[in-house]
Write a protein that holds these residues in place. Structure first.
Motif, short mmCIF file in Angstrom:
data_model
loop_
_atom_site.label_atom_id
_atom_site.label_comp_id
_atom_site.label_asym_id
_atom_site.label_seq_id
_atom_site.Cartn_x
_atom_site.Cartn_y
_atom_site.Cartn_z
N PHE A 81 6.39 12.54 10.81
CA PHE A 81 7.03 12.14 12.06
C PHE A 81 6.02 11.40 12.94
CE2 PHE A 81 9.62 15.50 10.48
CZ PHE A 81 10.89 15.36 11.02
N ALA A 82 6.27 10.11 13.18
CA ALA A 82 5.43 9.31 14.07
C ALA A 82 3.99 9.25 13.59
CB ALA A 82 5.50 9.83 15.50
N GLY A 83 3.82 8.83 12.34
CA GLY A 83 2.50 8.69 11.76
C GLY A 83 2.18 7.24 11.45
N VAL A 84 1.22 7.05 10.55
CA VAL A 84 0.85 5.71 10.10
C VAL A 84 0.65 5.75 8.59
CG1 VAL A 84 -0.30 5.18 12.29
CG2 VAL A 84 -1.67 6.00 10.35
N ALA A 85 0.62 4.59 7.97
CA ALA A 85 0.45 4.50 6.53
C ALA A 85 -0.90 5.05 6.09
CB ALA A 85 0.59 3.04 6.08
N PHE A 86 -0.96 5.55 4.87
CA PHE A 86 -2.22 5.99 4.28
C PHE A 86 -3.22 4.84 4.30
CE2 PHE A 86 -5.15 6.23 0.76
CZ PHE A 86 -5.55 7.56 0.73
N GLY A 87 -4.41 5.10 4.84
CA GLY A 87 -5.46 4.09 4.87
C GLY A 87 -5.44 3.18 6.08
N CYS A 88 -4.44 3.31 6.95
CA CYS A 88 -4.34 2.41 8.10
C CYS A 88 -5.49 2.63 9.08
CB CYS A 88 -3.00 2.60 8.80
SG CYS A 88 -2.59 1.35 10.02
N PHE A 89 -5.97 3.86 9.21
CA PHE A 89 -7.05 4.18 10.12
C PHE A 89 -8.42 4.13 9.44
CE2 PHE A 89 -4.44 5.02 13.58
CZ PHE A 89 -5.10 5.61 14.64
N ALA A 90 -8.47 3.69 8.20
CA ALA A 90 -9.72 3.72 7.44
C ALA A 90 -10.85 3.03 8.20
CB ALA A 90 -9.52 3.03 6.09
N GLY A 91 -12.00 3.71 8.25
CA GLY A 91 -13.14 3.16 8.97
C GLY A 91 -14.41 3.90 8.61
N ASP A 92 -15.47 3.61 9.29
CA ASP A 92 -16.78 4.16 8.97
C ASP A 92 -16.98 5.47 9.70
OD1 ASP A 92 -19.33 4.56 8.12
OD2 ASP A 92 -20.23 3.11 9.50
N SER A 120 -8.49 3.60 15.31
CA SER A 120 -8.17 2.20 15.03
C SER A 120 -7.10 1.72 16.00
CB SER A 120 -7.67 2.03 13.59
OG SER A 120 -7.20 0.71 13.39
N ASP A 121 -7.51 1.01 17.01
CA ASP A 121 -6.55 0.47 17.96
C ASP A 121 -5.64 -0.55 17.27
OD1 ASP A 121 -5.69 0.30 20.83
OD2 ASP A 121 -6.24 -1.80 20.53
N ASP A 122 -6.20 -1.30 16.32
CA ASP A 122 -5.38 -2.27 15.59
C ASP A 122 -4.26 -1.59 14.83
OD1 ASP A 122 -6.79 -4.43 16.50
OD2 ASP A 122 -7.98 -4.72 14.69
N GLY A 154 -0.02 -1.53 15.82
CA GLY A 154 0.79 -2.26 14.84
C GLY A 154 0.25 -3.61 14.42
N LYS A 155 -1.06 -3.81 14.59
CA LYS A 155 -1.64 -5.10 14.21
C LYS A 155 -2.10 -5.14 12.75
CE LYS A 155 -3.31 -6.29 18.87
NZ LYS A 155 -3.05 -5.01 19.55
N ILE A 156 -2.20 -3.98 12.11
CA ILE A 156 -2.59 -3.96 10.70
C ILE A 156 -1.33 -4.07 9.85
CG2 ILE A 156 -3.65 -2.63 8.84
CD1 ILE A 156 -5.64 -1.58 10.79
N ILE A 157 -1.11 -5.25 9.34
CA ILE A 157 0.10 -5.54 8.57
C ILE A 157 -0.31 -6.00 7.17
CG2 ILE A 157 2.16 -6.99 8.41
CD1 ILE A 157 2.14 -7.13 11.47
N LYS A 158 0.19 -5.33 6.16
CA LYS A 158 -0.14 -5.66 4.78
C LYS A 158 1.13 -5.76 3.95
CE LYS A 158 -4.54 -3.11 5.02
NZ LYS A 158 -5.42 -4.30 4.96
N THR A 159 0.98 -6.33 2.78
CA THR A 159 2.11 -6.35 1.85
C THR A 159 2.20 -4.99 1.17
OG1 THR A 159 0.76 -7.06 -0.03
CG2 THR A 159 1.69 -8.79 1.39
N GLN A 162 5.82 -0.64 14.46
CA GLN A 162 5.45 -1.42 13.26
C GLN A 162 4.86 -0.51 12.18
OE1 GLN A 162 6.06 -4.61 12.58
NE2 GLN A 162 5.16 -4.37 10.55
N ASN A 163 4.29 0.60 12.61
CA ASN A 163 3.71 1.52 11.62
C ASN A 163 4.77 2.11 10.69
OD1 ASN A 163 0.74 1.72 12.10
ND2 ASN A 163 1.46 2.10 14.19
N LEU A 164 5.99 2.24 11.17
CA LEU A 164 7.07 2.68 10.28
C LEU A 164 7.29 1.66 9.17
CD1 LEU A 164 9.44 4.55 9.52
CD2 LEU A 164 10.85 3.25 11.13
N GLN A 165 7.28 0.39 9.54
CA GLN A 165 7.49 -0.65 8.54
C GLN A 165 6.37 -0.66 7.50
OE1 GLN A 165 10.43 -2.11 8.61
NE2 GLN A 165 10.77 -0.90 10.47
N GLU A 166 5.14 -0.38 7.96
CA GLU A 166 4.01 -0.35 7.02
C GLU A 166 4.12 0.85 6.08
OE1 GLU A 166 2.16 -3.17 7.00
OE2 GLU A 166 3.65 -3.65 8.54
#
Length: 313
Positions: A168-179, A185-187, A191-196, A232-236
């Motif tokens: 519920f109200a999450g993001v795709a696996f790996g969307c917050f990936a960082g160091d 991840s503000d991006d 909803g700025k991280i958009i991938k196929t 947009q995170n739902l779409q991802e």
């Protein structure tokens, strides 16, 4: 997650007010024994109903940011439902004292048996399965906000452990990936991280290279007015999991006003469905009956949905 003061208000919005709706018969218990590999020192709380079913299923319910295990316990009906149907609920507690968000960013947590919070949680699952003779084919995960983000991580990093998830109200696996463990991840959030779908699927599959086995089924929910983790995170999530699961990119069926008026259910196949909640902000309401049905957790017979019995949905 966030360490920058400029993001404190935004991260604070990830903390969801949870109503005291639990009427569980027993108390939440803290597990203090050595239960396995737990590199980030995730807290382990468990709810065990008095009347366990034989070979009980296990539900993992990670809390939201700025919350704790007891908030997830009191803020949903899962423990009460466990009393009725005899399954076990694990309530992990984030070790991140700064904001109590989950590690959904580190390379460790995003890798199978790599470490991070996800490994600590999976160690809890393995311990419970062994101690209570649990059903290893009926392990599930559900959460809201940061708990939903961790649900995505658990299914992506440990497809060999979980049968299904509900986020519920999450993001795709790996969307917050960082160091690091505390990456915001503000991006991603905005909803700025958009991938196929193929790009997302490659990220999921890289978490467990060479894995060819069962992939957990998934359902995702998101409000159209979410200004914390943008819609947009739902779409991802849809693109990611439909590709991983080999399903159509567009829904094969759409159902209006379910499970709540104004919510739209989109079915992509037997292993993935999404819900768009019109006008709902980040503080989205849990839908226990819908989640229970998805996991088939009310089933106590021998033909319940599981990793090895995927015919029942």
């Amino acid at each position: 997650m966030a360490r920058l003061s400029a993001l404190s208000v935004l991260v604070g919005a990830l903390s969801l007010p949870l109503a005291l709706v639990n009427a569980a018969a027993n108390q939440l218990e803290k597990v203090t024994v050595n239960f396995g590999s737990n590199p980030t020192n995730v807290g382990f709380y468990i709810y065990v109903p008095t009347n366990l079913t034989s070979n009980p299923p296990v539900l993992v319910n990670p809390h939201a940011c700025h919350g704790q295990a007891s908030d997830a316990f009191t803020g949903s009906q899962y423990a009460t439902l466990a009393d009725e149907y005899g399954f076990i609920v694990i309530y992990p507690d984030s070790p991140n004292e700064a904001d109590k968000c989950w590690d959904v960013s580190s390379s460790q947590t995003l890798s199978h048996n790599g470490g991070g919070d996800s490994l600590g949680i999976v160690s809890m699952v393995r311990y419970v399965l062994n101690k209570y003779n649990g059903d290893a084919n009926r392990v599930f995960a559900t959460g809201v906000s940061s708990g939903a983000m961790m649900t995505n991580v658990l299914l992506g990093s440990y497809p060999d452990v979980f049968a299904a998830g509900s986020a519920f109200a999450g993001v795709a696996f790996g969307c917050f990936a960082g160091d690091g463990y505390g990456v915001w991840s503000d991006d991603c959030a905005t909803g700025k991280i958009i991938k196929t779908g193929k790009e997302w699927a490659a990220i999921v599959k890289a978490a467990y290279p060479g894995y060819k086995g069962y992939r957990p089924k998934m359902q995702v929910f998101h409000g159209t007015a979410d200004t914390v983790l943008y819609p947009q995170n739902l779409q991802e999530e849809i693109k990611e999991w439909t590709t991983v699961l080999g399903l159509p990119k567009s829904p094969i069926k759409t159902v209006l006003n379910t499970p709540v008026s104004g919510w739209t259910k989109s079915i992509y196949g037997p292993t993935f469905e999404s819900y768009s909640a019109e006008g709902v902000p980040h503080n989205i309401a849990n839908q226990e009956p819908t989640v229970m049905a998805w996991f088939d957790l009310a089933c106590t017979g021998t033909k319940c949905f599981s990793r090895t019995n995927c015919e029942r949905h």
